[in-house]
Design a protein around this motif. Structure first.
Motif, PDB file in Angstrom:
ATOM      1  N   UNK A 113     -39.701-109.821 -42.848  1.00 50.58           N
ATOM      2  CA  UNK A 113     -38.819-108.857 -43.510  1.00 50.58           C
ATOM      3  C   UNK A 113     -39.183-108.798 -44.983  1.00 50.58           C
ATOM      4  N   UNK A 114     -39.149-107.592 -45.525  1.00 54.34           N
ATOM      5  CA  UNK A 114     -39.457-107.392 -46.928  1.00 54.34           C
ATOM      6  C   UNK A 114     -38.860-106.074 -47.397  1.00 54.34           C
ATOM      7  N   UNK A 115     -38.326-106.053 -48.607  1.00 57.22           N
ATOM      8  CA  UNK A 115     -37.834-104.774 -49.131  1.00 57.22           C
ATOM      9  C   UNK A 115     -38.974-103.810 -49.466  1.00 57.22           C
ATOM     10  N   UNK A 116     -40.197-104.300 -49.437  1.00 54.95           N
ATOM     11  CA  UNK A 116     -41.373-103.495 -49.776  1.00 54.95           C
ATOM     12  C   UNK A 116     -42.238-103.241 -48.543  1.00 54.95           C
ATOM     13  N   UNK A 117     -41.601-102.996 -47.402  1.00 52.90           N
ATOM     14  CA  UNK A 117     -42.333-102.838 -46.145  1.00 52.90           C
ATOM     15  C   UNK A 117     -43.345-101.691 -46.205  1.00 52.90           C
ATOM     16  N   UNK A 118     -42.933-100.549 -46.715  1.00 49.91           N
ATOM     17  CA  UNK A 118     -43.842 -99.391 -46.773  1.00 49.91           C
ATOM     18  C   UNK A 118     -45.037 -99.685 -47.669  1.00 49.91           C
ATOM     19  N   UNK A 119     -44.800-100.360 -48.777  1.00 49.48           N
ATOM     20  CA  UNK A 119     -45.887-100.703 -49.704  1.00 49.48           C
ATOM     21  C   UNK A 119     -46.873-101.678 -49.055  1.00 49.48           C
ATOM     22  N   UNK A 123     -38.605-104.591 -41.594  1.00 51.48           N
ATOM     23  CA  UNK A 123     -39.600-105.642 -41.402  1.00 51.48           C
ATOM     24  C   UNK A 123     -40.938-105.010 -41.050  1.00 51.48           C
ATOM     25  N   UNK A 124     -41.979-105.799 -41.244  1.00 56.02           N
ATOM     26  CA  UNK A 124     -43.328-105.377 -40.885  1.00 56.02           C
ATOM     27  C   UNK A 124     -43.782-106.244 -39.718  1.00 56.02           C
ATOM     28  N   UNK A 125     -44.273-105.586 -38.681  1.00 57.06           N
ATOM     29  CA  UNK A 125     -44.791-106.268 -37.494  1.00 57.06           C
ATOM     30  C   UNK A 125     -46.311-106.154 -37.545  1.00 57.06           C
ATOM     31  N   UNK A 126     -46.980-107.304 -37.609  1.00 58.28           N
ATOM     32  CA  UNK A 126     -48.439-107.344 -37.721  1.00 58.28           C
ATOM     33  C   UNK A 126     -48.999-107.980 -36.456  1.00 58.28           C
ATOM     34  N   UNK A 127     -49.702-107.195 -35.651  1.00 64.02           N
ATOM     35  CA  UNK A 127     -50.340-107.715 -34.441  1.00 64.02           C
ATOM     36  C   UNK A 127     -51.748-108.178 -34.786  1.00 64.02           C
ATOM     37  N   UNK A 149     -54.842-106.103 -35.941  1.00 63.66           N
ATOM     38  CA  UNK A 149     -55.046-105.048 -34.949  1.00 63.66           C
ATOM     39  C   UNK A 149     -54.156-103.834 -35.227  1.00 63.66           C
ATOM     40  N   UNK A 150     -52.887-104.091 -35.596  1.00 59.92           N
ATOM     41  CA  UNK A 150     -51.981-102.990 -35.916  1.00 59.92           C
ATOM     42  C   UNK A 150     -50.875-103.480 -36.830  1.00 59.92           C
ATOM     43  N   UNK A 151     -50.285-102.537 -37.563  1.00 60.40           N
ATOM     44  CA  UNK A 151     -49.200-102.825 -38.492  1.00 60.40           C
ATOM     45  C   UNK A 151     -48.144-101.749 -38.301  1.00 60.40           C
ATOM     46  N   UNK A 152     -46.877-102.165 -38.202  1.00 64.82           N
ATOM     47  CA  UNK A 152     -45.795-101.197 -38.014  1.00 64.82           C
ATOM     48  C   UNK A 152     -44.561-101.643 -38.772  1.00 64.82           C
ATOM     49  N   UNK A 153     -43.765-100.674 -39.186  1.00 65.31           N
ATOM     50  CA  UNK A 153     -42.477-100.960 -39.827  1.00 65.31           C
ATOM     51  C   UNK A 153     -41.389-100.790 -38.780  1.00 65.31           C
ATOM     52  N   UNK A 154     -40.429-101.700 -38.779  1.00 60.84           N
ATOM     53  CA  UNK A 154     -39.288-101.589 -37.882  1.00 60.84           C
ATOM     54  C   UNK A 154     -37.999-101.814 -38.666  1.00 60.84           C
ATOM     55  N   UNK A 155     -36.976-101.083 -38.311  1.00 58.02           N
ATOM     56  CA  UNK A 155     -35.660-101.263 -38.935  1.00 58.02           C
ATOM     57  C   UNK A 155     -34.864-102.349 -38.215  1.00 58.02           C
ATOM     58  N   UNK A 156     -35.301-102.724 -37.007  1.00 50.72           N
ATOM     59  CA  UNK A 156     -34.603-103.753 -36.231  1.00 50.72           C
ATOM     60  C   UNK A 156     -35.618-104.796 -35.748  1.00 50.72           C
ATOM     61  N   UNK A 157     -35.939-105.794 -36.589  1.00 49.29           N
ATOM     62  CA  UNK A 157     -36.939-106.787 -36.202  1.00 49.29           C
ATOM     63  C   UNK A 157     -36.485-107.686 -35.048  1.00 49.29           C
TER      64      UNK A 157
END
Length: 128
Positions: free
Chosen positions: A102-108, A86-90, A37-45
């Protein structure tokens, strides 16, 4: 660290043996892209965690791996480290309502998930 594979029709999260043990999970995660449904990057998971651990492993602000149950369903967490993006995937209609990894490649990862599936190679894209 788990391997993330983005295919035209699904996202696969391949857990390491240690992650499977800590998460009390036998299989890797597979999520159909239609369910995202949605994908977001967060610096504080850590602020995204909801509910209680059941089953899984947790060390406060250091490690959270496994299933977290809350009143509306359950989430799968794969959070390691204090200062990692981290990437938050709803999700809709899946076993988990949300996956946080969490991943060092969050933007990718976010970019690969936003790309139309037809633009990916048939074997998908691996995001380490």
């Amino acid at each position: 660290m788990a391997d993330l594979h983005v295919h035209p029709d699904r996202l696969e999260i391949h857990l390491t043996r240690a992650e499977k043990v800590l998460a009390v999970k036998r299989d890797d995660l597979t999520v159909p892209r239609d369910s995202i449904r949605s994908v977001a990057i967060t610096e504080d998971p850590w602020i995204w965690i909801r509910g209680i651990r059941a089953p899984g492993a947790a060390v406060p602000l250091t490690l959270s791996i496994g299933t977290w149950k809350f009143h509306g369903g359950k989430d799968f967490l794969l959070i390691k480290g204090k200062q990692r993006a981290a990437v938050v995937i709803d999700l809709d209609g899946e076993e988990y309502s949300r996956i946080i990894v969490t991943t060092p490649h969050a933007a990718r990862l976010v970019e690969a998930l936003r790309v139309d599936g037809s633009e990916l190679a048939t074997d998908g894209e691996v995001i380490d």
